[in-house]
Design an enzyme around this catalytic site. Structure first.
Site, PDB file in Angstrom:
ATOM      1  N   ASN A 154      44.944   4.729  20.697  1.00 10.58           N
ATOM      2  CA  ASN A 154      46.056   4.435  21.601  1.00 10.58           C
ATOM      3  C   ASN A 154      45.493   3.933  22.921  1.00 10.58           C
ATOM      4  O   ASN A 154      44.515   4.478  23.429  1.00 10.58           O
ATOM      5  CB  ASN A 154      46.886   5.691  21.867  1.00 10.58           C
ATOM      6  N   ARG A 182      48.438   5.330  14.014  1.00  7.69           N
ATOM      7  CA  ARG A 182      46.975   5.468  13.885  1.00  7.69           C
ATOM      8  C   ARG A 182      46.607   6.156  12.579  1.00  7.69           C
ATOM      9  O   ARG A 182      45.659   5.751  11.902  1.00  7.69           O
ATOM     10  CB  ARG A 182      46.389   6.233  15.074  1.00  7.69           C
TER      11      ARG A 182
END
Length: 98
Positions: A45, A27
């Site tokens: 996520n 990320r």
């Protein structure tokens, strides 16, 4: 020189990244690439192990991000990326990790 004005309009890319992409800095890496490309949105996520990436901005920049997500240069291991394109929607403030 651009041959089409369609590439200049903002779009929204939603990408579902499958593979070993959680707990490896994916990320953060995605956020960095998106900011370099001038995109807004988020990387999140998901409970099933995927990362959802929503990016908004010029289509060519979103296509570059998608190419990067599919490349062999990401953290972890990307098995596949499912992408969906739509018109730009509500604006995001920056690009965040969720």
């Amino acid at each position: 020189m651009r041959w089409s004005l369609l590439n200049d309009s903002d779009v929204r890319l939603t990408a579902w990244v499958h593979g070993y992409v959680q707990g490896v800095g994916f990320r953060w890496w995605t956020r960095s690439r998106a900011l370099e490309l001038g995109l807004t949105g988020f990387a999140s996520n998901r409970p099933d192990g995927r990362v959802q990436v929503v990016a908004q901005g010029p289509r060519d920049a979103c296509e570059k991000l998608l190419d990067l997500l599919k490349s062999a240069n990401t953290p972890g291991q990307v098995d596949k990326v499912i992408s969906d394109w739509s018109d730009a929607a509500d604006a995001f403030a920056g690009f965040t990790e969720r």
